[in-house]
Write an enzyme that holds these catalytic residues in place. Structure first.
Site, PDB file in Angstrom:
ATOM      1  N   LYS A 217     -44.661  53.717  20.631  1.00  0.00           N
ATOM      2  CA  LYS A 217     -44.948  55.048  20.081  1.00  0.00           C
ATOM      3  C   LYS A 217     -43.702  55.917  20.220  1.00  0.00           C
ATOM      4  CE  LYS A 217     -49.069  56.837  21.033  1.00  0.00           C
ATOM      5  NZ  LYS A 217     -50.155  57.251  21.970  1.00  0.00           N
ATOM      6  N   THR A 275     -51.203  60.914  13.251  1.00  0.00           N
ATOM      7  CA  THR A 275     -51.585  62.207  13.820  1.00  0.00           C
ATOM      8  C   THR A 275     -51.539  63.396  12.851  1.00  0.00           C
ATOM      9  OG1 THR A 275     -50.765  61.403  15.952  1.00  0.00           O
ATOM     10  CG2 THR A 275     -51.359  63.713  15.849  1.00  0.00           C
TER      11      THR A 275
HETATM   12  P1  PGA Z   1     -51.870  60.436  21.275  1.00  0.00           P
HETATM   13  O1  PGA Z   1     -50.610  59.826  20.502  1.00  0.00           O
HETATM   14  O2  PGA Z   1     -52.917  60.667  20.251  1.00  0.00           O
HETATM   15  O3  PGA Z   1     -52.222  59.365  22.257  1.00  0.00           O
HETATM   16  O4  PGA Z   1     -51.310  61.650  21.927  1.00  0.00           O
HETATM   17  C1  PGA Z   1     -50.329  60.121  19.176  1.00  0.00           C
HETATM   18  C2  PGA Z   1     -49.413  61.306  18.997  1.00  0.00           C
HETATM   19  O5  PGA Z   1     -48.927  61.896  19.965  1.00  0.00           O
HETATM   20  O6  PGA Z   1     -49.162  61.628  17.820  1.00  0.00           O
HETATM   21 MN    MN Z   2     -49.124  61.173  21.966  1.00  0.00          MN
END
Ligand code: PGA
Ligand code: MN
Length: 467
Positions: A217, A275
């Site tokens: 990520k 996201t």
């Molecule tokens: P999270 O990761 O939803 O676990 O925070 C995705 C992001 O940060 O975009």
């Molecule tokens: Mn995240």
């Protein structure tokens, strides 16, 4: 057939067998389990339900476990605290008692060493902003800059601060073990900072029976700095825009997304854009114009997959979100996409074989490229060439490999037994199965990439056939 894959995060709004079945019918290719909000018991139950619903429909659905990673969170807050600009607020560590209603403890002791006066503390994806005004042995005093309500287990970002938490926290290690036992297809590592972090996760996977693919990520400034080495080390990349948009100046976000997707395409790594894609649909049945355009942009950029988070965990319209993703992706794909020249630079001899097969298929306007693959790699190479015209069917011996292809652009995986004495028999029976399933029609031309073992050797071959 839609090329762009869809990932949906499961949560309270979507965790019944019935809802999971409806998400699959609506086009979910991968289900994501967010370990920041999940218990082991829930993970076991929901994995069982996903596998059962996918088998019932005879489709591949991947399962992604997303670790919490080295993230800083607030402790328990019995009643949400109202913060107003100009007020003082305190973060405490190590059991230090603060003033009730004016302080909260955090899970990261070193915060008092890492922060300096004047540094920013952001809570809840940057909604609440505070500035450090005082540093003590076991507490940090701040001034509130923007208002908000502070609750329990809220995520804290310290942009630009090098946090000394390990890449895999004790909680992550426990969760990874759980994922390995349950046989998830992908493990996403949060807040990756350098390629070394991924090698740590691989070390734990090496001794496991199941070998999930590793997703890095990209959600930290250091990951942006080390982008290329991370792309090379990871199996898959996620542009995690939620935290990325807080850790970096937000105007950098579109540039980082574009660069990451482009580099992934060049290296031949699958890439996810994640996201806030349909954030407003948490409460509304229709997306905003800006959201429609954002989703379309990811499809134009030719990302492998687009992802839903809050929209499907707590939103009121999870199925509508899938419908919106599906509709936009199909429409944009039909328009041809924008950056068509961005294809992987395939360099090994086997990759070059795939490359020429894809060029041939496109030249022939073949209906499909049928890839016989043992570990899935030949199908991944085919997908990273982004054939514009021909569909990609990956024929796999096992369900596990088919599921591991669930987030690759354009790949539809089918499971067929392989005849290792007579590879030709494998090919003819798989083609028959594809016709029976309605995936190929008589008269269509296909290009076949076979990578099947014969007499203890893997023999790679390309051929053309008319069905
Ligand atoms: P999270 O990761 O939803 O676990 O925070 C995705 C992001 O940060 O975009
Ligand atoms: Mn995240």
């Amino acid at each position: 057939m839609r090329r762009t894959r869809i990932i949906a995060t499961l949560g309270p709004a979507t965790d019944s067998p019935e809802m999971i079945g409806r998400l699959i019918d609506a086009g979910m290719n991968v289900a994501r389990l967010n370990m920041s909000h999940s218990t082991a018991e829930w993970v076991h139950r929901v994995i069982h339900d996903i596998r059962a619903e996918a088998r019932r429909r005879n489709v591949s659905v991947g399962i992604m476990m997303d670790t919490q990673g080295p993230s800083i969170r607030t402790g328990n807050v019995p009643n949400p605290i109202d913060l107003k600009p100009g007020e003082k607020f305190t973060f405490t560590v190590g059991g230090e008692q603060g003033e009730p209603g004016r302080s909260v403890d955090v899970n990261y002791e070193n915060i008092v060493n890492d922060l300096n006066i004047g540094d920013m503390v952001l809570v809840d994806n940057g909604e609440i902003r505070l500035r450090v005004s005082g540093k003590y042995e076991r507490k940090i005093e701040c001034e509130v800059l923007t208002p908000g309500k502070l609750g329990s287990h809220r995520h804290i970002n310290l942009p630009g601060v090098k946090i000394s938490l390990p890449a895999l926290t004790p909680k992550d290690l426990e969760d990874v073990q759980l994922g390995l036992e349950a046989g998830v297809d992908f493990i996403a590592l949060s807040f990756v900072r350098e390629a070394k972090d991924l090698r740590q996760l691989r070390y734990h996977i090496a001794s496991s029976k199941f070998k999930p693919l590793v997703i890095a990520k990209i959600e930290h400034q250091l990951a942006v700095n080390n982008l290329l080495e991370i792309i090379r080390e990871a199996d898959i990349i996620m542009v995690a825009r939620g935290d990325l948009g807080v850790e970096c100046p937000y105007e950098e976000l579109p540039i980082i997304q574009r660069r990451a997707v482009k580099q992934c395409l060049q290296v031949g790594r699958p890439v996810i854009v994640a996201t806030h894609m349909l954030e407003s649909m948490i409460g509304n049945p229709m997306p905003t114009r800006a959201e429609i355009t954002d989703v379309a942009n990811a499809v134009f950029e030719q990302a492998d997959a687009i992802m839903l988070s809050g929209e499907t965990t707590v939103g009121r319209y999870p199925l509508q979100c899938l419908e919106v993703f599906d509709k936009i992706a199909r429409r944009i794909e039909r328009s041809g996409g924008a950056n068509y020249h961005d294809r992987a630079e395939l360099t090994s001899p086997r990759q070059k074989l795939v490359k020429s097969a894809v060029v041939m298929a496109e030249d022939l306007k073949a209906a499909a490229i049928v890839v016989f693959t043992i570990r899935g790699n030949m199908a991944r190479h085919t997908a990273s060439m982004r054939p514009r015209h021909s569909r990609i069917y990956a024929v796999c011996e096992s369900r596990v490999i088919a599921d591991s292809l669930s987030l690759n652009w354009g790949v539809r995986a089918v499971v067929c037994p392989f005849n290792h004495e007579l590879p030709e028999k494998t090919i003819s029976s798989a083609l028959r199965a594809l016709v029976t399933a309605g995936l190929l029609k008589t008269g269509e031309v296909v290009v076949i990439i076979s990578s099947i073992s014969a007499e203890e050797q893997i023999v790679d071959a390309v051929q053309m056939r008319k069905i």
